[in-house]
Design a protein around this motif. Structure first.
Motif, PDB file in Angstrom:
ATOM      1  N   ASN A  75       0.800  -1.231   0.000  1.00 12.84           N
ATOM      2  CA  ASN A  75       0.000   0.000   0.000  1.00 12.84           C
ATOM      3  C   ASN A  75       0.833   1.283   0.000  1.00 12.84           C
ATOM      4  N   ALA A  76       1.953   1.268   0.715  1.00 17.62           N
ATOM      5  CA  ALA A  76       2.717   2.505   0.911  1.00 17.62           C
ATOM      6  C   ALA A  76       3.273   3.077  -0.383  1.00 17.62           C
ATOM      7  N   THR A  77       3.434   2.255  -1.434  1.00 13.47           N
ATOM      8  CA  THR A  77       3.965   2.789  -2.698  1.00 13.47           C
ATOM      9  C   THR A  77       2.901   2.829  -3.804  1.00 13.47           C
ATOM     10  N   HIS A  78       1.636   2.579  -3.448  1.00 12.49           N
ATOM     11  CA  HIS A  78       0.567   2.643  -4.465  1.00 12.49           C
ATOM     12  C   HIS A  78       0.520   4.013  -5.138  1.00 12.49           C
ATOM     13  N   ALA A  79       0.559   5.073  -4.302  1.00 13.54           N
ATOM     14  CA  ALA A  79       0.362   6.427  -4.857  1.00 13.54           C
ATOM     15  C   ALA A  79       1.513   6.798  -5.792  1.00 13.54           C
ATOM     16  N   GLU A  80       2.759   6.631  -5.350  1.00 11.44           N
ATOM     17  CA  GLU A  80       3.875   7.083  -6.198  1.00 11.44           C
ATOM     18  C   GLU A  80       3.932   6.305  -7.525  1.00 11.44           C
ATOM     19  N   CYS A  81       3.680   5.004  -7.477  1.00 11.65           N
ATOM     20  CA  CYS A  81       3.733   4.200  -8.718  1.00 11.65           C
ATOM     21  C   CYS A  81       2.602   4.618  -9.663  1.00 11.65           C
ATOM     22  N   THR A  82       1.406   4.803  -9.102  1.00  8.91           N
ATOM     23  CA  THR A  82       0.228   5.121  -9.931  1.00  8.91           C
ATOM     24  C   THR A  82       0.365   6.507 -10.552  1.00  8.91           C
ATOM     25  N   ILE A  83       0.780   7.471  -9.749  1.00 13.15           N
ATOM     26  CA  ILE A  83       0.893   8.848 -10.251  1.00 13.15           C
ATOM     27  C   ILE A  83       1.972   8.909 -11.341  1.00 13.15           C
ATOM     28  N   TYR A  84       3.083   8.225 -11.117  1.00 14.02           N
ATOM     29  CA  TYR A  84       4.166   8.245 -12.123  1.00 14.02           C
ATOM     30  C   TYR A  84       3.681   7.654 -13.455  1.00 14.02           C
ATOM     31  N   ALA A  85       2.945   6.564 -13.365  1.00 16.66           N
ATOM     32  CA  ALA A  85       2.430   5.927 -14.599  1.00 16.66           C
ATOM     33  C   ALA A  85       1.443   6.860 -15.307  1.00 16.66           C
ATOM     34  N   LEU A  86       0.508   7.430 -14.552  1.00 12.38           N
ATOM     35  CA  LEU A  86      -0.514   8.297 -15.170  1.00 12.38           C
ATOM     36  C   LEU A  86       0.127   9.532 -15.796  1.00 12.38           C
ATOM     37  N   GLU A  87       1.161  10.061 -15.135  1.00  8.29           N
ATOM     38  CA  GLU A  87       1.858  11.237 -15.695  1.00  8.29           C
ATOM     39  C   GLU A  87       2.515  10.908 -17.033  1.00  8.29           C
ATOM     40  N   HIS A  88       2.789   9.635 -17.240  1.00 12.96           N
ATOM     41  CA  HIS A  88       3.382   9.205 -18.515  1.00 12.96           C
ATOM     42  C   HIS A  88       2.327   8.565 -19.425  1.00 12.96           C
ATOM     43  N   ASN A  89       1.056   8.849 -19.122  1.00 12.17           N
ATOM     44  CA  ASN A  89      -0.082   8.332 -19.916  1.00 12.17           C
ATOM     45  C   ASN A  89      -0.097   6.816 -20.051  1.00 12.17           C
ATOM     46  N   VAL A  90       0.373   6.146 -19.016  1.00 14.26           N
ATOM     47  CA  VAL A  90       0.295   4.681 -18.966  1.00 14.26           C
ATOM     48  C   VAL A  90      -0.907   4.326 -18.069  1.00 14.26           C
ATOM     49  N   SER A  91      -1.819   3.495 -18.562  1.00  7.91           N
ATOM     50  CA  SER A  91      -3.019   3.136 -17.797  1.00  7.91           C
ATOM     51  C   SER A  91      -2.656   2.228 -16.620  1.00  7.91           C
ATOM     52  N   VAL A  92      -3.470   2.308 -15.562  1.00  3.89           N
ATOM     53  CA  VAL A  92      -3.125   1.601 -14.320  1.00  3.89           C
ATOM     54  C   VAL A  92      -4.313   0.811 -13.778  1.00  3.89           C
ATOM     55  N   LEU A  93      -4.043  -0.448 -13.458  1.00  3.83           N
ATOM     56  CA  LEU A  93      -4.951  -1.223 -12.616  1.00  3.83           C
ATOM     57  C   LEU A  93      -4.280  -1.253 -11.249  1.00  3.83           C
ATOM     58  N   LEU A  94      -4.860  -0.506 -10.312  1.00  2.82           N
ATOM     59  CA  LEU A  94      -4.241  -0.326  -8.997  1.00  2.82           C
ATOM     60  C   LEU A  94      -4.901  -1.253  -7.990  1.00  2.82           C
ATOM     61  N   GLU A  95      -4.087  -2.072  -7.318  1.00  2.00           N
ATOM     62  CA  GLU A  95      -4.628  -2.984  -6.301  1.00  2.00           C
ATOM     63  C   GLU A  95      -5.262  -2.202  -5.150  1.00  2.00           C
ATOM     64  N   LYS A  96      -6.206  -2.842  -4.482  1.00  2.00           N
ATOM     65  CA  LYS A  96      -6.847  -2.245  -3.300  1.00  2.00           C
ATOM     66  C   LYS A  96      -5.967  -2.425  -2.070  1.00  2.00           C
ATOM     67  N   PRO A  97      -6.088  -1.615  -1.042  1.00  2.00           N
ATOM     68  CA  PRO A  97      -6.827  -0.365  -0.998  1.00  2.00           C
ATOM     69  C   PRO A  97      -6.158   0.665  -1.899  1.00  2.00           C
ATOM     70  N   MET A  98      -6.892   1.711  -2.267  1.00  2.00           N
ATOM     71  CA  MET A  98      -6.351   2.661  -3.243  1.00  2.00           C
ATOM     72  C   MET A  98      -4.963   3.170  -2.818  1.00  2.00           C
ATOM     73  N   CYS A  99      -4.802   3.489  -1.534  1.00  2.00           N
ATOM     74  CA  CYS A  99      -3.509   3.997  -1.027  1.00  2.00           C
ATOM     75  C   CYS A  99      -3.594   4.013   0.487  1.00  2.00           C
ATOM     76  N   VAL A 100      -2.854   4.894   1.137  1.00  2.00           N
ATOM     77  CA  VAL A 100      -2.870   4.908   2.610  1.00  2.00           C
ATOM     78  C   VAL A 100      -3.669   6.109   3.135  1.00  2.00           C
TER      79      VAL A 100
END
Ligand SMILES: NC(=O)c1ccc[n+]([C@@H]2O[C@H](COP(=O)([O-])OP(=O)(O)OC[C@H]3O[C@@H](n4cnc5c(N)ncnc54)[C@H](O)[C@@H]3O)[C@@H](O)[C@H]2O)c1
Length: 379
Positions: A98-123
């Protein structure tokens, strides 16, 4: 009469989508721990998906994972950043703790890479807001990995509530738990604050919250009085008590927009079989969702509606639906379809933002020892 009521909830079979299997989607997996295997297994069932990259912070872990699960010919990366920077992937599964969900997801989205993010969304709520902002500014799809959304019984629950048969919803009780079930599948990443951030509250609490909030249309949470404890994780006889640093039980009393009260409790461990069934109470009827002994987002028996017909108090039992198709596979397939068709995410982050706001609110209220207002910034 009962048959007529059940008929009102009969499903209209969704049309099967025409898929272009020639156009391959290139996918990467970030984090090659426990849940990554379920992602690989589901992606492998999609003939139009190619897994092209794996990343993990632990040297050699992605390579060993690749061999163990026969992932195929892929490139390996030491973190999410190098994987995204490689430009190899159209989409990624974020399977990190969970602790790295946000940084990984935001980095991917900023590069227009789609994300399937595991639950919970983040912390935290702040992270959830940052994720939603990144999604808004991106052309990519972000879906949150709640596979129970695809369970036929969960869909039926939503259909019952949305049909209006229960009248105005005013009180909900939800949650779940295990008598003993602190998760340490392949290590202690679920129970350490630095990796998990939150314990039972986030891990299985997010499922209970999604079940009821999704059925009532995700109203905004307004205030919360929360409680957390760690009596089992910190008990000297527990083998990992030295590293246990999250909650193993949490409860909350939440006021939602529309005058709805949500009474919630969740446990990884307790001296009880279950903390109670889920109930959704309305002015014309209520529905009971039997709890399970190992709460992870599935129901423990048929839904029962309590209502009045012709002046009589009646219970209508909705027979359990067959879930022959694996919900995890549908979660992956529906994400791939959304990416390929540039469609709405199957589980959009703007809904799960409210789920995360409640989790964050329970945590903060518990730490402060009083009720607090939940303030969610505009995205
Ligand atoms: N949907 C489900 O049914 C389900 C079931 C289990 C777990 N989960 C969720 O999946 C997530 C992962 O759980 P797990 O049990 O697989 O955890 P895990 O600890 O076994 O694996 C996580 C992996 O991610 C790696 N990692 C962390 N940050 C990274 C980064 N920035 N770049 C690359 N790799 C990174 C870690 O090194 C680790 O190997 C959790 O959020 C958990 O809640 C979901």
């Amino acid at each position: 009469m009962v048959d007529q009521i059940l008929d009102a909830f009969k499903e209209v079979k969704a049309e099967i989508k025409e898929r272009n299997y020639d156009q391959k989607l290139k996918v990467g997996i970030i984090g090659t721990g426990w849940i990554a295997e379920a992602h690989v297994s589901a992606y492998k069932k999609c003939p139009d998906v190619e897994i092209v990259a794996l990343a993990d912070l632990i040297p050699g872990k992605a390579e060993a994972f690749c061999e163990r699960y026969d992932v195929g010919k892929v490139q390996f990366f030491p973190s999410h950043k190098e994987l995204i920077d490689s430009g190899l992937c159209d989409a990624v599964s974020v399977c990190t703790y969970n602790a790295t969900h946000a940084e990984c997801t935001i980095y991917a989205l900023e590069h227009n890479v789609s994300v399937l993010l595991e639950k919970p969304m983040c912390v935290t709520l702040d992270e959830a807001v940052a994720i939603c902002k990144a999604e808004k500014n991106s052309d990519a799809v972000l879906s949150i990995g709640f596979q129970p959304r695809f369970d036929e019984n969960m869909k039926m629950l939503k259909k019952v509530v949305q049909s209006g048969e229960l009248g105005k919803i005013y009180y909900i009780q939800t949650g779940g738990g295990r008598r003993r079930g602190i998760p340490t599948p392949f290590g202690t990443s679920f129970i350490r604050k630095e990796t998990a951030g939150i314990g039972a509250l986030g891990d299985i609490g997010c499922y209970s919250l999604d079940m009821v909030l999704n059925s009532i249309g995700y109203p905004k949470p307004l205030t919360v009085s929360g409680y957390k404890s760690d009596f089992f994780g910190k008990a000297p006889e527990y083998e990992h008590s030295d590293v246990f640093s999250v909650d193993d039980f949490a409860a909350g009393f939440i006021r939602l927009e529309g005058g709805i009260i949500l009474d919630f409790r969740i446990a990884w461990a307790m001296n009880l079989d279950t903390p109670g069934d889920t109930i959704i109470m309305g002015t014309k009827g209520s529905v009971r969702v039997p709890s399970t002994e190992c709460w992870n987002g599935s129901i423990g028996g048929p839904l029962v509606i309590y209502h009045e017909i012709a002046g009589e108090q009646i219970e209508t039992v909705i027979p359990e639906k067959d879930n022959s198709e694996n919900c995890f596979d549908i979660k992956i397939r529906s994400f791939c379809d959304a990416v390929k068709e540039h469609d709405e995410a199957p589980v959009p982050c703007r809904e799960i933002l409210y789920n995360q706001a409640i989790i964050d609110g329970i945590s903060r209220s518990a730490e402060l020892g009083r009720e607090i207002a939940i303030e969610i910034p505009e995205i």
